[in-house]
Design a protein around this motif. Structure first.
Motif, short mmCIF file in Angstrom:
data_model
loop_
_atom_site.label_atom_id
_atom_site.label_comp_id
_atom_site.label_asym_id
_atom_site.label_seq_id
_atom_site.Cartn_x
_atom_site.Cartn_y
_atom_site.Cartn_z
N LEU A 139 9.24 -4.26 -9.47
CA LEU A 139 9.11 -3.64 -8.15
C LEU A 139 7.77 -2.95 -7.99
N ALA A 140 7.38 -2.19 -9.00
CA ALA A 140 6.10 -1.48 -8.93
C ALA A 140 4.94 -2.46 -8.81
N LYS A 141 5.01 -3.57 -9.54
CA LYS A 141 3.94 -4.57 -9.47
C LYS A 141 3.84 -5.16 -8.06
N GLN A 142 4.98 -5.44 -7.44
CA GLN A 142 4.94 -6.02 -6.10
C GLN A 142 4.31 -5.05 -5.10
N LEU A 143 4.64 -3.77 -5.21
CA LEU A 143 4.05 -2.77 -4.31
C LEU A 143 2.55 -2.67 -4.53
N ARG A 144 2.13 -2.67 -5.79
CA ARG A 144 0.69 -2.62 -6.08
C ARG A 144 0.00 -3.88 -5.57
N ASP A 145 0.67 -5.02 -5.69
CA ASP A 145 0.08 -6.27 -5.22
C ASP A 145 -0.06 -6.30 -3.70
N PHE A 146 0.88 -5.67 -2.99
CA PHE A 146 0.75 -5.57 -1.53
C PHE A 146 -0.49 -4.76 -1.17
N VAL A 147 -0.72 -3.70 -1.92
CA VAL A 147 -1.88 -2.83 -1.66
C VAL A 147 -3.19 -3.57 -1.95
N SER A 148 -3.24 -4.26 -3.07
CA SER A 148 -4.48 -4.92 -3.49
C SER A 148 -4.75 -6.21 -2.72
N GLY A 149 -3.72 -6.75 -2.10
CA GLY A 149 -3.88 -8.02 -1.40
C GLY A 149 -3.52 -9.22 -2.26
N ALA A 150 -3.14 -8.98 -3.53
CA ALA A 150 -2.72 -10.07 -4.40
C ALA A 150 -1.47 -10.75 -3.84
N ARG A 151 -0.65 -9.96 -3.14
CA ARG A 151 0.50 -10.50 -2.40
C ARG A 151 0.34 -10.06 -0.96
N LYS A 152 0.23 -11.01 -0.05
CA LYS A 152 -0.07 -10.69 1.34
C LYS A 152 1.20 -10.61 2.18
N ASN A 153 1.31 -9.51 2.94
CA ASN A 153 2.43 -9.34 3.86
C ASN A 153 2.01 -8.31 4.91
N GLU A 154 2.03 -8.71 6.17
CA GLU A 154 1.55 -7.84 7.24
C GLU A 154 2.42 -6.62 7.44
N ILE A 155 3.70 -6.73 7.09
CA ILE A 155 4.60 -5.58 7.24
C ILE A 155 4.41 -4.61 6.08
N MET A 156 4.36 -5.14 4.86
CA MET A 156 4.34 -4.29 3.68
C MET A 156 2.98 -3.66 3.40
N PHE A 157 1.90 -4.32 3.77
CA PHE A 157 0.57 -3.79 3.44
C PHE A 157 0.35 -2.36 3.97
N PRO A 158 0.55 -2.09 5.27
CA PRO A 158 0.30 -0.72 5.74
C PRO A 158 1.25 0.31 5.15
N ILE A 159 2.47 -0.12 4.83
CA ILE A 159 3.44 0.82 4.24
C ILE A 159 3.05 1.15 2.81
N ALA A 160 2.81 0.11 2.01
CA ALA A 160 2.47 0.32 0.60
C ALA A 160 1.14 1.04 0.43
N SER A 161 0.23 0.83 1.36
CA SER A 161 -1.10 1.45 1.26
C SER A 161 -1.04 2.97 1.38
N GLN A 162 0.02 3.49 1.96
CA GLN A 162 0.16 4.93 2.12
C GLN A 162 0.82 5.60 0.90
N LEU A 163 1.27 4.80 -0.04
CA LEU A 163 1.97 5.33 -1.20
C LEU A 163 1.00 5.67 -2.33
N SER A 164 1.25 6.79 -2.98
CA SER A 164 0.47 7.14 -4.17
C SER A 164 1.05 6.37 -5.36
N ARG A 165 0.35 6.40 -6.47
CA ARG A 165 0.86 5.74 -7.68
C ARG A 165 2.18 6.37 -8.11
#
Length: 227
Positions: free
Chosen positions: A83-109
């Motif tokens: 789960l943590a890897k998927q959230l980090r991947d949404f932030v980095s762009g390694a996994r692309k998703n228009e819904i998850m990117f702005p949400i995950a980008s606001q999360l701290s480590r």
């Protein structure tokens, strides 16, 4: 020795100070800031994560991580590292998703770690099979693969009961529409964050009918005990 014990730094002095503060605080209504400062760190973190789940995650995944909207994945019971890897991947762009990117980008480590741990501890509920006529064909793909096309069995990585492994997510009782969506994304190259291109290579050999069938079978597999 008796005088020393009664000084503020001595044992009795410390007890007197604690009682004094107890009387002072007992008569006050604490402000939100003071309440946070006086809340034990673990409890404060738990409350904070619960609020984040309600504010950011529950609309699509529900508070227990058992999404009832078929296009959205169930998060309950997934391994915290996955789960943590998927959230980090949404932030980095390694996994692309228009819904998850702005949400995950606001999360701290720390948020990512805490959310992953929270959802990993939730119990997964059974999924809804929408095309039962495909179950038999899906079972073959899941447990045997397709030797003619070079498709390995899904059970080889995700285990026979769909419980998954450290690098591979639990599939049992996952929403079928989400499984179809992700398999198609791997095949088209829209999703590329799989380990060693394993999923992209495997799914490239699956037919549309096999994708639909295995997704239905996965939905029919009971959640592993305790997860």
């Amino acid at each position: 020795m008796r005088k020393l014990a009664n000084r503020p730094g001595g044992p009795k002095g410390a007890a007197i100070i604690r009682r004094g503060w107890g009387k002072v605080l007992g008569g006050l209504t604490l402000s939100p800031l003071m309440a946070v400062l006086l809340t034990p760190p673990a409890a404060a973190q738990s409350a904070d994560i619960s609020q984040k789940v309600k504010a950011e995650c529950a609309a699509c995944h529900t508070e227990t991580g058992n999404s009832i909207a078929l296009p959205f994945p169930k998060l309950a019971g997934l391994a915290p590292d996955y789960l943590a890897k998927q959230l980090r991947d949404f932030v980095s762009g390694a996994r692309k998703n228009e819904i998850m990117f702005p949400i995950a980008s606001q999360l701290s480590r720390a948020d990512i770690t805490a959310l992953a741990d929270y959802f990993s501890r939730q119990k997964r509920t059974p999924a809804m099979v929408t095309k039962p006529q495909l179950l038999a064909a899906g079972e073959i793909v899941f447990h045997q693969g397709n030797k003619e096309n070079g498709v390995p069995a899904c059970a080889g990585c995700h285990t026979r009961n769909g419980a998954g492994a450290p690098r591979f997510p639990m599939l049992a009782a996952q929403n079928p529409d989400y499984v179809v969506q992700q398999l198609q994304n791997f095949r088209s190259g829209a999703r590329t964050n799989d380990f060693g291109k394993l999923m992209r290579t495997t799914v490239s050999r699956l037919t549309d009918d096999e994708i639909q069938a295995v997704a239905q079978y996965i939905a029919s597999v009971p959640p592993p005990a305790g997860r």
